[in-house]
Enzyme design. Structure first.
Site, PDB file in Angstrom:
ATOM      1  N   GLN A   8       4.809   4.283   8.036  1.00  0.00           N
ATOM      2  CA  GLN A   8       4.327   3.820   9.338  1.00  0.00           C
ATOM      3  C   GLN A   8       5.453   3.388  10.260  1.00  0.00           C
ATOM      4  OE1 GLN A   8       0.984   1.235   9.412  1.00  0.00           O
ATOM      5  NE2 GLN A   8       0.037   2.121   7.613  1.00  0.00           N
TER       6      GLN A   8
ATOM      7  N   LYS B 277       3.080   9.762   7.414  1.00  0.00           N
ATOM      8  CA  LYS B 277       2.258   9.663   8.639  1.00  0.00           C
ATOM      9  C   LYS B 277       2.943  10.103   9.952  1.00  0.00           C
ATOM     10  CE  LYS B 277      -0.242   5.671   6.857  1.00  0.00           C
ATOM     11  NZ  LYS B 277      -1.639   6.108   6.811  1.00  0.00           N
TER      12      LYS B 277
ATOM     13  N   ASP C 257       9.616   2.929   1.868  1.00  0.00           N
ATOM     14  CA  ASP C 257       8.472   3.709   2.323  1.00  0.00           C
ATOM     15  C   ASP C 257       8.299   3.432   3.823  1.00  0.00           C
ATOM     16  OD1 ASP C 257       5.958   4.637   2.999  1.00  0.00           O
ATOM     17  OD2 ASP C 257       4.944   3.811   1.237  1.00  0.00           O
TER      18      ASP C 257
ATOM     19  N   TRP D  22       0.876  -1.186   0.000  1.00  0.00           N
ATOM     20  CA  TRP D  22       0.000   0.000   0.000  1.00  0.00           C
ATOM     21  C   TRP D  22       0.904   1.224   0.000  1.00  0.00           C
ATOM     22  CZ3 TRP D  22      -5.559   0.338   0.859  1.00  0.00           C
ATOM     23  CH2 TRP D  22      -6.034   1.658   0.850  1.00  0.00           C
TER      24      TRP D  22
ATOM     25  N   GLU E 239       7.734  -1.359   1.629  1.00  0.00           N
ATOM     26  CA  GLU E 239       7.633  -1.044   3.055  1.00  0.00           C
ATOM     27  C   GLU E 239       8.466  -2.086   3.811  1.00  0.00           C
ATOM     28  OE1 GLU E 239       3.136  -0.929   4.018  1.00  0.00           O
ATOM     29  OE2 GLU E 239       3.284  -1.630   1.979  1.00  0.00           O
TER      30      GLU E 239
ATOM     31  N   ARG F 181      -4.114  -4.919  13.430  1.00  0.00           N
ATOM     32  CA  ARG F 181      -2.894  -4.112  13.477  1.00  0.00           C
ATOM     33  C   ARG F 181      -2.945  -3.266  14.738  1.00  0.00           C
ATOM     34  NH1 ARG F 181      -2.340  -0.641   8.274  1.00  0.00           N
ATOM     35  NH2 ARG F 181      -4.549  -0.234   8.543  1.00  0.00           N
TER      36      ARG F 181
END
Ligand SMILES: Cc1ncc(COP(=O)(O)O)c(C=O)c1O
Length: 434
Positions: free
Chosen positions: A244, A270, A241, A135, A208, A404
């Site tokens: 998070q 984020k 990336d 994502w 990620e 999560r």
């Protein structure tokens, strides 16, 4: 306005943009909790949208926003100010040596878009490789590199995007003769397929370090090193990336540190704004210089805006001042120990995985077959919310529901224990009725 009127207005006036809305009307948020209109406290184990690493309404962020709004918030995009240069310098200090140059933007998708364009201009190629459960955002370049959701119905994605199987140790497709996850074999095979499909124009791998929306899949130790080698062999850039995982959440400042790998381009979003819209693309002087020579263009309305940059400076300062990276490692261990303990009592918890304060549990109907427990996931989510805990469940085809958990780095031991206690009660109630 009554709740009934509120939801009637929602039905009448809001576009539905994905999934269903959480059935609560949130009025305010503070620390690790959000509060609904009846004053009920809900423990926020998703840090807003996995972003509010300092908790909600952190006093230093409130002070920064109020001061910046009153003095300097937004400028012409070619006009610079001190907070922008301060944040770029601070990012150069917290990232490894060669990552010295930053571009300050607004959202994660935008940062990935900017990074992909940079990689294309730098390499002169256009093909992009990303994980099969990735994502990276909703804008077209980022969406073309996103495989976990949202591909159907919008016509062709950008040509030259390839999927790399996400190395899922819990649901392995590649096993060695001793039954272990053969991620190297999986990676070799994937690149064999990519090389066959490529037109010889591979530009970058965008990944990620822990796939979050893809079901909290942690990359095996050593995987990023092997992936970087694959990229170097082909003249591709490695873009990480850390939307998070960045800024302490995994118990290290950046998740890539575990593997001793430095990306060519790092995207942050984020967590960098701790809940306010801020993103950064961080790269080397060499990549920046070549892109600039070739006319790199990424001129947005909010590029280099002073208010979000000032917020980013405060986020980095508070993380350093309050030792929040080490705190995330410690509190992450407490959370994980609690989840592993729950796993000993609930057959439906097939797997516990993650790093630091980014943990996931996968629910299954049977530990041997690992059959997904989709309904149970929904029941546990509802039950948790009723008991005062907000968690997010990812439901992907072929996987059990994966919860999560990513509480703020400022979460206390008592709040972690409270979250575990509520989850215990929710599992107990949901499995009893199941
Ligand atoms: C890893 C990752 N990258 C990028 C994005 C996109 O960020 P944004 O929604 O801010 O565009 C997300 C959002 O969930 C994400 O999880």
């Amino acid at each position: 306005m009554t709740e009934t009127d509120f939801w009637a207005d929602v039905d009448r006036h809001l576009v539905r943009y994905g999934g269903s809305f959480v059935p609560a009307v949130i009025e305010r948020a503070n620390g690790s909790f959000v509060y609904d209109t009846s004053g009920r406290a809900i423990l926020d184990f998703t840090s807003g949208q996995m972003s509010a690493v300092l908790g909600h309404s952190h006093p230093d962020i409130v002070e920064t926003v109020q001061r910046s709004a009153a003095t300097l918030a937004h400028l012409f995009s070619g006009m610079l100010s001190q907070p922008v240069v301060d944040l770029a310098r601070a990012l150069a200090r917290v990232t490894p040596g060669p990552l010295e140059k930053s571009l300050l933007l607004t959202t994660g998708a935008e940062a990935n878009e900017a990074a992909l364009k940079m990689a294309k201009l730098y390499t002169g190629a256009h093909e992009i490789v990303s994980f099969s459960q990735s994502w990276h955002g909703m804008t077209s370049g980022a969406a073309a590199a996103t495989y976990s959701a949202g591909r159907r119905g919008y016509g062709p994605a950008a040509p030259g995007n390839f999927a790399l199987p996400a190395p899922n140790a819990y649901r392995t497709r590649f096993t060695s003769s001793d039954g272990e996850h053969d991620w190297r074999g999986e990676l070799d095979y994937a690149f064999d397929l990519i090389d066959r499909q490529s037109t010889g124009a591979l530009a970058a791998c965008l990944v990620e370090p822990i796939l979050s929306s893809g079901g909290l899949i942690d990359l095996p130790a050593g995987y990023l090193r092997a992936l970087k080698d694959k990229c170097e062999e082909r003249g591709m850039l490695l873009i990480l990336d850390e939307a998070q995982t960045g800024l302490g959440r995994t118990g290290a400042m950046f998740a890539f540190e575990r593997d001793g790998v430095v990306p060519d381009i790092l995207t942050l979003s984020k967590t960098l704004g701790a809940g306010l819209p801020l993103a950064a693309v961080v790269t080397t002087p060499e990549i920046e210089a070549r892109c600039h020579e070739r006319g790199y263009l990424f001129f947005t309305t909010h590029v280099s805006d002073p208010l979000p940059a000032a917020v980013g400076c405060t986020v980095l300062r508070v993380i350093d001042r309050d030792g929040l990276v080490a705190a995330a490692a410690r509190r992450g261990e407490r959370l994980r120990a609690g989840l592993v303990e729950l796993q000993t009592r609930y057959e439906c918890i097939g797997d516990v995985r993650g790093r630091g304060l980014m943990q996931g549990i996968e629910l299954v109907t049977d530990r041997l077959t690992k059959a997904p427990a989709e309904d149970l996931g929904r029941r546990v989510t509802t039950e948790c919310l009723a008991l005062g805990l907000h968690m997010n469940i990812v439901q992907l085809p072929g996987m059990g529901g994966v919860f999560r958990m990513a509480p703020p780095l400022t979460v206390s031991d008592d709040e972690i224990d409270l979250g575990l206690e509520i989850l215990d009660k929710a599992l107990s109630a949901s499995t009893a009725t199941g």
